[in-house]
Design a protein around this motif. Sequence first.
Motif, PDB file in Angstrom:
ATOM      1  N   LYS A 127      31.988  43.603  32.580  1.00 17.44           N
ATOM      2  CA  LYS A 127      31.212  42.825  33.547  1.00 17.44           C
ATOM      3  C   LYS A 127      31.952  41.549  33.946  1.00 17.44           C
ATOM      4  CE  LYS A 127      26.487  41.296  34.425  1.00 17.44           C
ATOM      5  NZ  LYS A 127      25.108  41.224  33.898  1.00 17.44           N
ATOM      6  N   SER A 128      32.723  40.988  33.016  1.00 20.17           N
ATOM      7  CA  SER A 128      33.422  39.731  33.299  1.00 20.17           C
ATOM      8  C   SER A 128      34.490  39.881  34.371  1.00 20.17           C
ATOM      9  CB  SER A 128      34.061  39.191  32.011  1.00 20.17           C
ATOM     10  OG  SER A 128      35.149  40.003  31.610  1.00 20.17           O
ATOM     11  N   VAL A 129      34.957  41.109  34.617  1.00 22.04           N
ATOM     12  CA  VAL A 129      35.963  41.303  35.660  1.00 22.04           C
ATOM     13  C   VAL A 129      35.368  41.974  36.900  1.00 22.04           C
ATOM     14  CG1 VAL A 129      37.955  41.317  34.121  1.00 22.04           C
ATOM     15  CG2 VAL A 129      36.720  43.461  34.537  1.00 22.04           C
ATOM     16  N   GLY A 130      34.022  41.993  36.986  1.00 23.34           N
ATOM     17  CA  GLY A 130      33.368  42.408  38.210  1.00 23.34           C
ATOM     18  C   GLY A 130      32.895  43.841  38.292  1.00 23.34           C
ATOM     19  N   TYR A 131      32.799  44.535  37.147  1.00 27.06           N
ATOM     20  CA  TYR A 131      32.350  45.922  37.166  1.00 27.06           C
ATOM     21  C   TYR A 131      31.185  46.093  36.193  1.00 27.06           C
ATOM     22  CZ  TYR A 131      36.976  46.313  39.226  1.00 27.06           C
ATOM     23  OH  TYR A 131      38.074  46.120  40.014  1.00 27.06           O
ATOM     24  N   GLU A 132      30.453  47.174  36.370  1.00 27.55           N
ATOM     25  CA  GLU A 132      29.327  47.468  35.483  1.00 27.55           C
ATOM     26  C   GLU A 132      29.701  48.617  34.548  1.00 27.55           C
ATOM     27  OE1 GLU A 132      26.525  45.711  35.343  1.00 27.55           O
ATOM     28  OE2 GLU A 132      27.295  44.400  36.945  1.00 27.55           O
ATOM     29  N   PRO A 218      34.817  38.546  45.666  1.00 34.20           N
ATOM     30  CA  PRO A 218      34.853  38.015  44.297  1.00 34.20           C
ATOM     31  C   PRO A 218      36.157  38.357  43.571  1.00 34.20           C
ATOM     32  CG  PRO A 218      32.710  38.984  44.735  1.00 34.20           C
ATOM     33  CD  PRO A 218      33.595  39.349  45.890  1.00 34.20           C
ATOM     34  N   ALA A 219      36.673  39.561  43.809  1.00 34.14           N
ATOM     35  CA  ALA A 219      37.947  39.946  43.188  1.00 34.14           C
ATOM     36  C   ALA A 219      39.069  39.039  43.698  1.00 34.14           C
ATOM     37  CB  ALA A 219      38.264  41.403  43.495  1.00 34.14           C
ATOM     38  N   LEU A 220      39.006  38.718  44.979  1.00 37.18           N
ATOM     39  CA  LEU A 220      40.003  37.821  45.570  1.00 37.18           C
ATOM     40  C   LEU A 220      39.897  36.427  44.967  1.00 37.18           C
ATOM     41  CD1 LEU A 220      42.163  38.160  47.765  1.00 37.18           C
ATOM     42  CD2 LEU A 220      40.510  37.292  49.416  1.00 37.18           C
ATOM     43  N   MET A 221      38.669  35.952  44.755  1.00 38.56           N
ATOM     44  CA  MET A 221      38.461  34.629  44.153  1.00 38.56           C
ATOM     45  C   MET A 221      38.966  34.591  42.708  1.00 38.56           C
ATOM     46  SD  MET A 221      37.200  32.883  46.600  1.00 38.56           S
ATOM     47  CE  MET A 221      36.643  31.422  45.728  1.00 38.56           C
ATOM     48  N   ARG A 222      38.893  35.732  42.030  1.00 40.85           N
ATOM     49  CA  ARG A 222      39.391  35.786  40.649  1.00 40.85           C
ATOM     50  C   ARG A 222      40.901  36.004  40.594  1.00 40.85           C
ATOM     51  NH1 ARG A 222      34.826  39.202  40.031  1.00 40.85           N
ATOM     52  NH2 ARG A 222      36.211  41.012  40.193  1.00 40.85           N
ATOM     53  N   ARG A 223      41.542  36.023  41.766  1.00 40.52           N
ATOM     54  CA  ARG A 223      42.979  36.292  41.882  1.00 40.52           C
ATOM     55  C   ARG A 223      43.328  37.660  41.309  1.00 40.52           C
ATOM     56  NH1 ARG A 223      45.713  30.424  40.274  1.00 40.52           N
ATOM     57  NH2 ARG A 223      44.565  29.202  41.833  1.00 40.52           N
ATOM     58  N   ALA A 224      42.414  38.593  41.524  1.00 37.82           N
ATOM     59  CA  ALA A 224      42.643  39.966  41.077  1.00 37.82           C
ATOM     60  C   ALA A 224      42.223  40.901  42.201  1.00 37.82           C
ATOM     61  CB  ALA A 224      41.847  40.252  39.807  1.00 37.82           C
ATOM     62  N   PRO A 225      42.902  40.827  43.347  1.00 40.50           N
ATOM     63  CA  PRO A 225      42.470  41.615  44.516  1.00 40.50           C
ATOM     64  C   PRO A 225      42.601  43.107  44.277  1.00 40.50           C
ATOM     65  CG  PRO A 225      44.636  40.660  44.893  1.00 40.50           C
ATOM     66  CD  PRO A 225      44.116  40.051  43.633  1.00 40.50           C
ATOM     67  N   MET A 227      41.380  47.237  46.208  1.00 44.19           N
ATOM     68  CA  MET A 227      41.310  47.932  47.490  1.00 44.19           C
ATOM     69  C   MET A 227      40.196  47.360  48.357  1.00 44.19           C
ATOM     70  SD  MET A 227      42.812  50.314  49.145  1.00 44.19           S
ATOM     71  CE  MET A 227      42.458  50.164  50.880  1.00 44.19           C
ATOM     72  N   ASN A 228      39.064  47.000  47.747  1.00 40.59           N
ATOM     73  CA  ASN A 228      37.961  46.416  48.513  1.00 40.59           C
ATOM     74  C   ASN A 228      38.393  45.116  49.176  1.00 40.59           C
ATOM     75  OD1 ASN A 228      35.784  48.304  47.854  1.00 40.59           O
ATOM     76  ND2 ASN A 228      36.046  47.575  45.773  1.00 40.59           N
ATOM     77  N   ALA A 229      39.230  44.354  48.479  1.00 40.31           N
ATOM     78  CA  ALA A 229      39.699  43.083  49.043  1.00 40.31           C
ATOM     79  C   ALA A 229      40.574  43.328  50.272  1.00 40.31           C
ATOM     80  CB  ALA A 229      40.474  42.300  47.983  1.00 40.31           C
ATOM     81  N   LEU A 230      41.428  44.361  50.205  1.00 38.10           N
ATOM     82  CA  LEU A 230      42.276  44.676  51.364  1.00 38.10           C
ATOM     83  C   LEU A 230      41.423  45.042  52.573  1.00 38.10           C
ATOM     84  CD1 LEU A 230      45.140  46.818  49.766  1.00 38.10           C
ATOM     85  CD2 LEU A 230      45.162  44.386  50.336  1.00 38.10           C
ATOM     86  N   VAL A 416      48.542  45.756  45.053  1.00 42.15           N
ATOM     87  CA  VAL A 416      47.692  45.036  46.017  1.00 42.15           C
ATOM     88  C   VAL A 416      48.226  43.638  46.315  1.00 42.15           C
ATOM     89  CG1 VAL A 416      45.387  44.104  46.437  1.00 42.15           C
ATOM     90  CG2 VAL A 416      45.648  46.396  45.477  1.00 42.15           C
ATOM     91  N   PRO A 417      48.609  42.840  45.297  1.00 37.97           N
ATOM     92  CA  PRO A 417      49.196  41.533  45.637  1.00 37.97           C
ATOM     93  C   PRO A 417      50.440  41.650  46.512  1.00 37.97           C
ATOM     94  CG  PRO A 417      48.602  41.619  43.309  1.00 37.97           C
ATOM     95  CD  PRO A 417      48.443  42.998  43.842  1.00 37.97           C
TER      96      PRO A 417
END
Length: 811
Positions: A127-132, A218-225, A227-230, A416-417
């Motif tokens: 959950k801390s990295v944005g997934y359930e 949110p992934a972009l804000m965590r500096r972990a972009p 596919m959704n971020a793209l 991705v980066p």
Amino acid sequence: MTVQRLDFEIDGLSCAGCVGRAETAIKGVSGVSGAEVNLATKSARVALEGGDAQEVSRALDTAGYPAVPHRQRLEIAGMTCASCVARVESALEQVPGVTGVTVNLADGVAAVTTLDKDTAPLIAAVKSVGYEARPVQTGTTAADTVGAEIRHLRRSVVVSAILTLPIFVVEMGGHAVPALHDAIAATIGMQASWMIQFVLATLVLAGPGRIFFAKGLPALMRRAPDMNALVAMGAGAAWAYSSVATFRPGWLPAGTVAVYFEAAAVIVTLILLGRWLEARAKGRTGAAIKRLVGLRPDTARVDRDGAIREVPVGEIVRGDRVYLRAGDRIPVDGEVIDGRSFVDESMVTGEPVAVEKTAGAALVAGTVNGNGALVMRATAVGADTMLARIIEMVEEAQGTRLPVQDLVNRITAWFVPVVMGVALVTVALWLAVGPAPALPFALVSGVSVLIIACPCAMGLATPMSIMVGTGRAADLGVLFRRGDALQSLQSVDVVAFDKTGTLTMGAPQVTDVASKGDEDDFLATVAAVESASDHPLAGAIVAAAEVRGLDLPQASDVQAVPGQGLSGTADGRSVAIGNARMLEQAGVDAGGLTEQAEALAREGRTVVMVAIDGVPAGVLGLADTLKPTARATVAALHAWGVQTALISGDSEPAARAIAAELGIDHVVAGVLPDGKVAAVRDLQQGGRKLAFVGDGINDAPALAAADIGIAMGSGTDVAVESADVVLVSGNPGGVAEAVEISRRTLRNIWQNLGWAFGYNVALIPVAAGLLYVFDGPLLSPQLAAGAMALSSVLVVTNALRLRRVKTEALS
């Protein structure tokens, strides 16, 4: 530095000395600041300051007191590409006590080996990295887990398409058909047209496309972009630029006012379409497990307090009396205590002929009772049944990660980066040296680079092939218990077989009958005397007489002579059966039978001499007969350039006779278990990769010593536990099928990887505008989105071809 606490069980503790040695081993690990081992609870409590749980586990293994691992399976929601996999794996690896993690993008499941039983820290880390995350129950299939996703994506695609179609027709139709453009300008006007496009495109992005922004930003804000971020950046940039052009055109340089609402809407629609098609295909990859799970009945009729009641199968316990009616599917493993019936065991054996079951016979969960009624006693329930173990092995095989995947993961972790960097450089170059007006060119090219990049295809390339390949293998009765066996088996140089129970039926049968008189009378007389013996050879002789439908005379005065044979009287005639010494002691000259006996012995037969009324009457030849597919299996291996060997504890003549009949290349006979290991080592000389196939306890050392151990599922548990691959039915043809599945799956993986990497290497420069420099076309974001969606669908579709794998040599 943060101190991490580990609480876990330890195996092998039996005294205070063990406790001391275990504590010493733990404290010797770098980063351990404290360790307490409790003999009463057989557990340890460890304080780590920057230490590694894997090092603690290895230290205990070396000391002889291994930590007891727990295998947890978590369903991860929200993963869309290989970058997601890398982040989830990294998060789980940081959890105290975790010693191993494998995350599978294809089925969305994380397999975690941890010293702690509690799944809460694992779920929190995900959950801390944005997934359930949530625990997965054994037997849950890909079809189960993606069913809701498929329905949701279908609705999203329909809504997005309905909203996008008017935008596409108005904007792209206007470019393709000037008359349509003129009609729009003359009626509602271009500004009103742009306003309508703005409303529809905003609905697409805020509705069906919201998922890309909700997860990508949110992934972009965590500096972990990911596919959704793209997608969010690409579609969002096209929408934002168009909105400015619509409402604040003065903010843009002269000549750059244009809208790309259709690009933003089409991007979202096509990528959702691709994900829907991909999810539908994923659902089919779990078909093998779904079929296995479907073999378990929901309820069974069980004796409860003297009354027969229908209860859920999960409530059956060992020792329960279970009542089976005609046609019932057997709910648990057990043994027959009353009744007689024929049971269809094709699920386990692959044989279509039903097997007769009477008192004392074993029953396997998932098989089907025939026309008779049976009463059985449950001997294994729940996770202990053979069916449950098969399901677990298939799940583990489908979730495995091959060595080739490690290379893929290292590349995709940076993908991705790097793509975002390429997009920024593309925009900068177009603005710096592009033709006027440069800004639209820079926008189109930058958005196309973001959209066309496809880490999804790279992330799916390996796990999709593994899932479908191992699922097809399970359909054929081949279970891969170790992940690297699937990759290693395709390059095997030598396949070595045990003989008895592996290539042969494991029970002697009469192969030759040579008599001085009437053959049927001779066989009936011998079988009458042998019917009083429980020796395996006696049973084979009696069975041969029964096959011929012979009536056996009454036998009496039967006496066994250890090491020689037996004697008795049948139909008033004295009979001596056995070896030459037996006949000599009966006062019979066996010389007349010697030539026939020696000829049979040279062919590997076990020879039985017979004298009736003091006169040599004939000989019988017995042998362990070949399994039906043994010859075709060896031929298939030879056709693929694989050498074969026979390693057996049987006599040299018997082993060589079998080898000659099958065309096996190397023979090592008369060896004990340690001799089998030595034979395996010899065949591995020169760096040759060897697979050993066996079924007995005495084969376990050789199975462990081989590069790949293949065990017959009909063999002992010890053999199965020592193996990398299990052939459920005990059919040697499964060896050829396992090699074929391995070869086809690895070929499929390389095809997928070649497409996924080749696609990105070739099309990212095209999206950046490389062709335009040489007077070629500029790739539109819509085409980029279509290509990206198609890339993942092609990988999944190619993997699904493995569902049709069939070993032609065994057909």
